[in-house]
Design an enzyme around this catalytic site. Sequence first.
Site, PDB file in Angstrom:
ATOM      1  N   TRP A   1       0.808  -1.213   0.000  1.00 34.18           N
ATOM      2  CA  TRP A   1       0.000   0.000   0.000  1.00 34.18           C
ATOM      3  C   TRP A   1       0.846   1.269   0.000  1.00 34.18           C
ATOM      4  O   TRP A   1       0.539   2.233  -0.709  1.00 34.18           O
ATOM      5  CB  TRP A   1      -0.985  -0.018   1.163  1.00 34.18           C
ATOM      6  CG  TRP A   1      -2.013  -1.085   0.964  1.00 34.18           C
ATOM      7  CD1 TRP A   1      -2.161  -2.239   1.681  1.00 34.18           C
ATOM      8  CD2 TRP A   1      -3.000  -1.149  -0.081  1.00 34.18           C
ATOM      9  NE1 TRP A   1      -3.174  -3.002   1.166  1.00 34.18           N
ATOM     10  CE2 TRP A   1      -3.712  -2.368   0.087  1.00 34.18           C
ATOM     11  CE3 TRP A   1      -3.345  -0.303  -1.130  1.00 34.18           C
ATOM     12  CZ2 TRP A   1      -4.751  -2.745  -0.769  1.00 34.18           C
ATOM     13  CZ3 TRP A   1      -4.378  -0.680  -1.985  1.00 34.18           C
ATOM     14  CH2 TRP A   1      -5.069  -1.888  -1.798  1.00 34.18           C
TER      15      TRP A   1
ATOM     16  N   ASP B   1      -1.069   6.661   6.500  1.00 34.48           N
ATOM     17  CA  ASP B   1      -2.207   5.817   6.116  1.00 34.48           C
ATOM     18  C   ASP B   1      -2.429   4.828   7.252  1.00 34.48           C
ATOM     19  O   ASP B   1      -1.654   3.897   7.445  1.00 34.48           O
ATOM     20  CB  ASP B   1      -1.891   5.089   4.812  1.00 34.48           C
ATOM     21  CG  ASP B   1      -2.993   4.142   4.369  1.00 34.48           C
ATOM     22  OD1 ASP B   1      -3.995   3.994   5.099  1.00 34.48           O
ATOM     23  OD2 ASP B   1      -2.839   3.530   3.289  1.00 34.48           O
TER      24      ASP B   1
ATOM     25  N   LYS C   1     -12.363  -1.308   7.376  1.00 37.04           N
ATOM     26  CA  LYS C   1     -11.641  -2.301   8.153  1.00 37.04           C
ATOM     27  C   LYS C   1     -11.998  -2.212   9.639  1.00 37.04           C
ATOM     28  O   LYS C   1     -12.401  -3.191  10.232  1.00 37.04           O
ATOM     29  CB  LYS C   1     -10.136  -2.135   7.936  1.00 37.04           C
ATOM     30  CG  LYS C   1      -9.747  -2.255   6.452  1.00 37.04           C
ATOM     31  CD  LYS C   1      -8.293  -1.985   6.218  1.00 37.04           C
ATOM     32  CE  LYS C   1      -7.965  -1.920   4.731  1.00 37.04           C
ATOM     33  NZ  LYS C   1      -8.163  -3.183   4.019  1.00 37.04           N
TER      34      LYS C   1
END
Length: 366
Positions: free
Chosen positions: A101, A178, A202
């Site tokens: 990511w 992030d 999530k």
Amino acid sequence: MTRVFNFSAGPAALPEPVLRQAAEEMLDWHGAGCGVMEMSHRGKEFTSIIERAESDLRELMAIPHNYRVLFLQGGATQQFAQIPMNLLAGGSADYLVTGAWSQKAYKEAQRVAAGGLGGRVRLAGSTEAAGFTRTVRADELQLDAQAAYFHLCTNETIHGIEIGDDGLPASVAPIVADMSSHILSRAVDVSRYGLIYAGAQKNIGPSGLVIVIVRDDLLGRAGSLTPTVMDYKVMADHGSVLNTPPTYGIYIAGLVFQWLKAQGGVAAIERANVEKARLLYDFIDASGFYRNEVEAGCRSRMNVPFLLRDETLNEAFLSGARVAGLTQLKGHKSVGGMRASIYNAMPLEGVRALVDYMRDFAARNG
């Protein structure tokens, strides 16, 4: 109806009490005569929902007054472009790559800069050569003291790498993090970051919502080519409702925040997460049948990838797990193997059930 233990990396399991309350309020929210999905985003009913959601999030994370909380459309991947649009301002930015990511974020920022925004996006450090099995070491970092910001992903969902506050590199630039896959799972000192962003799917709620927590002094820097709806300052000035926000996602997020407070807040949920992760990692390490390749001090509490000693048994493992009510355990296609995502909503009983199944499978196939 029998609910499974859902180990999906995202969209992920939500707390059952939240789902039950949402079901009860689906047709009529607090006597409004309609559900949240049917409300005007500018009406007093929804205004009360978004205001409480922000208040509860601020309380849970102890967000300082000089930070704005934005409830935006999209997901973390959209922020890969939106962040340089708002913060690069023709300067330079440092990126740390510790997994899939952060690597995507780095490449997207390079693309945005080269596409007319200007500025320079630098690779400050990477652990790709180590197979993304650890965080970066201090002597591997090359930071620009003049950088507009320093970007990292504090929990890599695919590779299972986590960086807590105590592992943050010593950057003088504002840190942009992030936190999509571990926000609200552990204590975070928000004041150490310039901007925190997280896709909701999530630990917060349904997909389609992203939360941005940004320090006041970082607002108003957007480049001239930045679309109005992607300008953090404009969205902050309009309380996240310049246009229609993801109203139902914000409502569910608000219920999750209330559920977290009822559990005892972030400190309590962190203790539960430590216990769940320790149970699973300890079993994997002692089994001789399964292995996790991430260095012990860098392991994620939320996403636990693991490999079987004999990978020809993968399909049998997954098939048996489904029969046992344990789903979404297949690892990401880029790394293979298995992955158990044990977010806040995963109860300890679910991890115990997984360990029991793994023990039985190893005994039958070892």
